[in-house]
Each structure stands twice: as C-alpha cells, then as structure tokens.
Design a protein around this motif. Structure first.
Motif, PDB file in Angstrom:
ATOM      1  N   GLY A  31       0.788  -1.224   0.000  1.00 44.03           N
ATOM      2  CA  GLY A  31       0.000   0.000   0.000  1.00 44.03           C
ATOM      3  C   GLY A  31       0.816   1.268   0.000  1.00 44.03           C
ATOM      4  N   ARG A  32       2.136   1.157   0.073  1.00 47.20           N
ATOM      5  CA  ARG A  32       2.970   2.354   0.060  1.00 47.20           C
ATOM      6  C   ARG A  32       3.391   2.671  -1.363  1.00 47.20           C
ATOM      7  NH1 ARG A  32       6.664   3.312   5.332  1.00 47.20           N
ATOM      8  NH2 ARG A  32       5.289   2.373   6.893  1.00 47.20           N
ATOM      9  N   GLU A  33       3.236   3.920  -1.735  1.00 43.29           N
ATOM     10  CA  GLU A  33       3.641   4.351  -3.068  1.00 43.29           C
ATOM     11  C   GLU A  33       5.161   4.471  -3.126  1.00 43.29           C
ATOM     12  OE1 GLU A  33       2.134   5.086  -6.026  1.00 43.29           O
ATOM     13  OE2 GLU A  33       0.391   4.056  -5.177  1.00 43.29           O
ATOM     14  N   PRO A  34       5.796   3.915  -4.165  1.00 44.92           N
ATOM     15  CA  PRO A  34       7.251   4.076  -4.293  1.00 44.92           C
ATOM     16  C   PRO A  34       7.617   5.557  -4.436  1.00 44.92           C
ATOM     17  CG  PRO A  34       6.419   2.380  -5.787  1.00 44.92           C
ATOM     18  CD  PRO A  34       5.224   3.088  -5.240  1.00 44.92           C
ATOM     19  N   ASP A  35       8.723   5.934  -3.829  1.00 44.37           N
ATOM     20  CA  ASP A  35       9.210   7.316  -3.886  1.00 44.37           C
ATOM     21  C   ASP A  35      10.057   7.467  -5.145  1.00 44.37           C
ATOM     22  OD1 ASP A  35      10.327   9.796  -3.543  1.00 44.37           O
ATOM     23  OD2 ASP A  35      10.815   9.506  -1.432  1.00 44.37           O
ATOM     24  N   ARG A  36       9.551   8.226  -6.105  1.00 46.21           N
ATOM     25  CA  ARG A  36      10.263   8.360  -7.382  1.00 46.21           C
ATOM     26  C   ARG A  36      10.901   9.737  -7.538  1.00 46.21           C
ATOM     27  NH1 ARG A  36       5.944   4.867  -8.926  1.00 46.21           N
ATOM     28  NH2 ARG A  36       6.798   2.927  -9.784  1.00 46.21           N
ATOM     29  N   ARG A  37      10.987  10.484  -6.445  1.00 48.13           N
ATOM     30  CA  ARG A  37      11.601  11.815  -6.539  1.00 48.13           C
ATOM     31  C   ARG A  37      13.100  11.697  -6.833  1.00 48.13           C
ATOM     32  NH1 ARG A  37      11.641  14.301  -1.348  1.00 48.13           N
ATOM     33  NH2 ARG A  37      11.569  12.159  -0.562  1.00 48.13           N
ATOM     34  N   SER A  38      13.588  12.663  -7.591  1.00 43.63           N
ATOM     35  CA  SER A  38      15.029  12.774  -7.810  1.00 43.63           C
ATOM     36  C   SER A  38      15.542  13.884  -6.889  1.00 43.63           C
ATOM     37  CB  SER A  38      15.327  13.129  -9.274  1.00 43.63           C
ATOM     38  OG  SER A  38      16.724  13.248  -9.478  1.00 43.63           O
ATOM     39  N   VAL A  39      16.320  13.514  -5.861  1.00 45.41           N
ATOM     40  CA  VAL A  39      16.785  14.481  -4.866  1.00 45.41           C
ATOM     41  C   VAL A  39      18.270  14.253  -4.579  1.00 45.41           C
ATOM     42  CG1 VAL A  39      14.524  14.619  -3.753  1.00 45.41           C
ATOM     43  CG2 VAL A  39      16.218  12.994  -2.898  1.00 45.41           C
ATOM     44  N   ARG A  40      18.860  15.236  -3.911  1.00 41.33           N
ATOM     45  CA  ARG A  40      20.238  15.085  -3.434  1.00 41.33           C
ATOM     46  C   ARG A  40      20.194  14.356  -2.095  1.00 41.33           C
ATOM     47  NH1 ARG A  40      23.489  20.592  -3.707  1.00 41.33           N
ATOM     48  NH2 ARG A  40      25.112  19.094  -3.155  1.00 41.33           N
TER      49      ARG A  40
END
Length: 508
Positions: A31-40
């Motif tokens: 139920g957790r959405e994968p984190d697809r952010r591009s971050v430092r």
C-alpha cells in the motif's frame, strides 16, 4: 580551516541508486507508493545522522552492526537503507546488495560520473603519503575555497568507507573535491582511484607508516604510486622532489608532472621546481616562515599560522596545486598565514589551565608513526616560548603496524628524544601486553626509567605510565615541580593510546 562541505549527492532517484549498486529494491510494506523523486541524498553510515532524504548504509563492523539501527529510520524521513540482508520491522525501503561497503563504492563512482557529465568545471585532487595527508588536505581546501565550492573530508576519511562518503557530498555546484587516499596494503589506493579517479595526484612522502602491513619501504612506495597510475587520462602528478621514491613516480605519469621541494641552504635554486621554499626560519612558537617561490611568480615571504617546520612541505605541496589551479602567490601566502586551525589533534596549539598545573599543549595525538613523531619532537625542541626558559615534556604512546621492526623503531624514537634535548619523556602504555612491549622499548631507547626522586640537572627524566590516566597525573606533577619555567607538553601516539581523549579532557 575554511572549507565548504557538500549538502548531498548529485540528484538521483531510488531506482537509479538500485541500478548503480546492482541491488534489489524491497518496499517498506503493502500500500505504500514508491518514492520516485530525484533528490540530493545525504549518504551516511551513522544512523544518528540519518534524516530527511538520507540513505543509510548498514555496515557490519567489529563491534556494531548497522543493520540493528535500520528500524525507525523511516519515521525520521530517511528514504532508504542499503543492506546485505533484509531487516524485519524496517519502516522504509531497503536496497538489498551482497556487500554494502562495495555498494557504497559503486554509488560514489556513479556520483563522480554524474558530476563530470553535469555543466561546469569539476576537478578532483587526490592526496597520499605516509605523513601529512590531512594537514595538506586542510590547507589545500582552504586555498581552493577562494576559487569555488570545495568538498573535503573533515578529519581523515581516507579509506574504502570514508572516501566514498566524502565523494557522495559532491553536488551540482561543487568545483573541487579534495580527497585523501590512504593505504595499509598494496592495491588499496588503486581501488580508491577506481571509485574516485583524480585529475591531480599529490604524493607527499614515502615513510615507514604501516611497515608491518607492507613488509618493506619499497612496497609502501609501490602502494603510494598507485595514485599516479590511477589518474584520469592526461592527469597531472604533483610530486615531492626531495623524496627519491616519490620523485621516481614521474616515470609512471601519463600526463604533466609538477615538482615541489626545498632549495639549497643558501636559498639558491638548484633544481627545476614548480614550487619551492627557501630562507626558512621559525618564531618563538615554532611557526615557520619562508620565501615561497612558484613558477612564473615573484617570490613572496609568508609565515604559517600553524606550528611545525615539517608543515612547510605540506604548505608547499598545497601551494603548488593551488597555483596550478589559478591562485597567485600573494593570495596563497595570505591564506596560509591565516590558517590557525586544521583537523582536530594535529599540531593544535593551546593553553591548558588546570587546578594544579598550567602548560602549553601541542596536541598531535590523532595518530603516530616514526616520521611524524620525529616531526613532533622537532617542534617540541624548537619552541622557544615568550616568557623565559621552557620545560619540555613529550607524552608518547605506541606506534602501530610497524611489523618486526617495531621495537627497534620505538627504541630509536626514545634515543631521538634524548638527542633533541627533551626534559621529560612520559611513555604511555595501554594495558595490552604486546603494545606495552613496544612502549618499554621506547623507554629503553631513552636510557631506561629514571630513578625516583628529584630530577638530575641536564638529564632527561623518563617515566612509564600504564595508561593515559596515569600519564595525566605524571604531567601535572612535572609541571607543578617545574613551575619556575613555562611547561610545554607534546601529545603523540596511536589512537589506541587514548591520548586524544586526554587532550580533550585537558581542553574541556
């Protein structure tokens, strides 16, 4: 020390991290959405430092297993944990790999590649040598900060864990990475240069540090030369011309070679050097002054802000690199004169006032090998003070990794104390039978333990302390007994001696 530090890696997504380290991503739960952010991301191996946008690398050490600290990191905003086995109860995604240390190196190399592909110039300067790496790194970082954002390790992060952690602080705006590269065996620096290939390789000295691990000075030279062989194609080697083993590494360079060294005693220039120092003297606090000569520049006079004549070569090495990268001699001299503080426990000068004793402390207790101990004793001997005669106390611990020559080298240091006119030697053990045999060799070399009672005029007092606590009491008594003179105390020994903790206690 003026140096900038990174705020995290080049921007990347978790999926990209998984690809770089050849791992497998396991989400925290259904139920957790994968984190697809591009971050430092801030990559850390200490769970206490893991916070927002952090990537925690779980490493199993001799006493602590980082995997035990994975649960709960998600609640603190940490993005993922890099693990070699799945941790039950983890509240964040886990990236599963075979070897987390190897994966850390792969991620560092990917970060280097990303920065080189990004807009703007970027230069990596790798530094190695048996002594002086950290001081030279600190001085060079302060110089390059005048030209652009610098990432450099705090302290001595120079191995397969410390170097990639530093390299992962490099971000889009980083102009320079100053990287220490240490070694305790042949092949180690070659591995470090594969992670972080340098554009410039600075080699300071081939000494006898880690002699027990390498087996011979020739093998040490072979290991240090790997940094030259690991240069990017056409990279620049910067070599100490005063050390024949270092100078010989020019034959391994595929690109330009720069050389630095001292001139003849009369100040004459007898070699073709890119950076040199001449007309050397020291003030009453053993802060060296010299004339700095850089190719194409008028000589300038400078006085270092840190003590110790041995630091002239470290400053000269940093100046040669900084000049090549665009700083003129006057700005270099001005900045080197301003530097009063380098990494902790390295020739740090301070005043200590205790209820029962007062003295000036030269804290060089981070680590020890025969070359650096002699340099520390030279500084202790040369210090003149500013208010009358000086009582000089050397508090020395064991030197490790010297192999079969360990006792001989400790005896030689004991004899060197006597030749340098030291008033008292406190040799510090660590309640380890093997280590104490080395400290006893130090005592023998100094002429054996002194008889109880008053000091004999003109002779060095030699004391054996079982540990740092006993050394503390001995130093206080010596200073109180000689209160008619300024007391000067040098702390020098391996980390196992506990002398850096003693320095913190005295200054706390």
């Amino acid at each position: 020390m003026s140096q900038s530090v990174g705020a995290g890696s080049m921007p990347m997504t978790l999926e990209e991290v998984v690809e770089y380290v050849h791992g497998r991503l396991v989400e925290a739960g259904p139920g957790r959405e994968p984190d697809r952010r591009s971050v430092r991301m801030r990559v850390v191996t200490d769970s206490r430092q893991a916070g927002a946008d952090g990537l925690f690398v779980a490493i199993k050490g001799e006493h602590v297993d980082g995997h035990d600290y994975v649960p709960g990191l998600g609640a603190r905003g940490c993005r993922a944990a890099l693990v070699d086995h799945l941790v039950p109860g983890a509240d964040l995604p886990q990236i599963l790999v075979d070897d987390t240390v190897a994966a850390l190196g792969l991620l560092a190399r990917a970060n280097m590649d990303l920065r080189r592909e990004a807009p703007g110039p970027f230069t990596v300067i790798g530094i190695t040598g048996s002594v002086g790496k950290t001081t030279t790194k600190d001085l060079l970082a302060s110089l390059l900060a005048l030209l652009g954002p610098v990432v450099a390790p705090v302290g001595s992060f120079n191995n397969e864990i410390g170097l990639p952690l530093t390299a992962l602080e490099v971000g889009p705006d980083t102009r320079y990475l100053v990287a220490e590269m240490g070694a305790s065996h042949v092949g180690e620096i070659a591995g470090l240069t594969r992670m972080v290939p340098p554009d410039m390789a600075l080699v300071l000295k081939v000494g006898v540090a880690h002699l027990g691990e390498f087996g011979s000075v020739e093998r040490i030279a072979q290991a240090k030369s790997e940094i030259v062989q690991g240069l990017v194609p056409g990279g620049t080697a910067v070599l100490n011309a005063d050390d024949p083993r270092v100078a010989a590494m020019a034959n391994l360079a595929s690109g330009p070679v720069l050389r630095f060294g001292m001139t003849t005693e009369d100040g004459g220039q007898d070699r073709d050097l890119d950076g040199s120092a001449r007309y050397l003297d020291s003030d009453s606090l053993d802060r060296p002054a010299f004339e700095l000569c850089l190719r194409g520049q008028q000589p300038v006079r400078l006085r270092l802000g840190i003590p110790g004549r041995h630091n002239v070569m470290n400053a000269l090495a940093a100046a040669t690199v900084a000049h090549t990268l665009g700083l003129n001699a006057e700005r270099i001299a001005d900045e080197l004169g301003r530097q009063r503080q380098i990494s902790p426990h390295r020739m740090a000068l301070s005043s200590v006032r205790l209820p029962d004793a007062s003295f000036t402390l030269i804290d060089d207790s981070f680590n020890a090998n025969p070359d650096s101990v002699r340099a520390g004793l030279d500084a202790l001997s040369a210090w003149k003070g500013s208010d009358g005669p000086v009582y000089r106390i050397a508090v020395l611990g064991v030197m490790l990794e010297l192999g079969d020559r360990g006792e001989q080298l400790h005896q030689e240091i004991g004899a060197y104390c006597r030749r340098r006119g030291i008033d008292a030697l406190v040799a510090v053990g660590c309640r380890d039978q093997q280590m104490d045999s080395l400290v006893q060799a130090l005592v023998r070399g100094a002429g054996g333990p002194s008889d109880p009672g008053e000091d004999q005029p003109g002779s060095m007092r030699v004391l054996f302390a079982q540990d740092a606590d006993q050394a503390d009491r001995m130093v206080r008594r010596l200073c109180a007994r000689h209160s008619d003179r300024q007391s000067l105390v040098l702390l020098k020994g391996s980390h196992m001696s506990g002398l850096s903790d003693l320095a913190d206690r005295w200054q706390g």
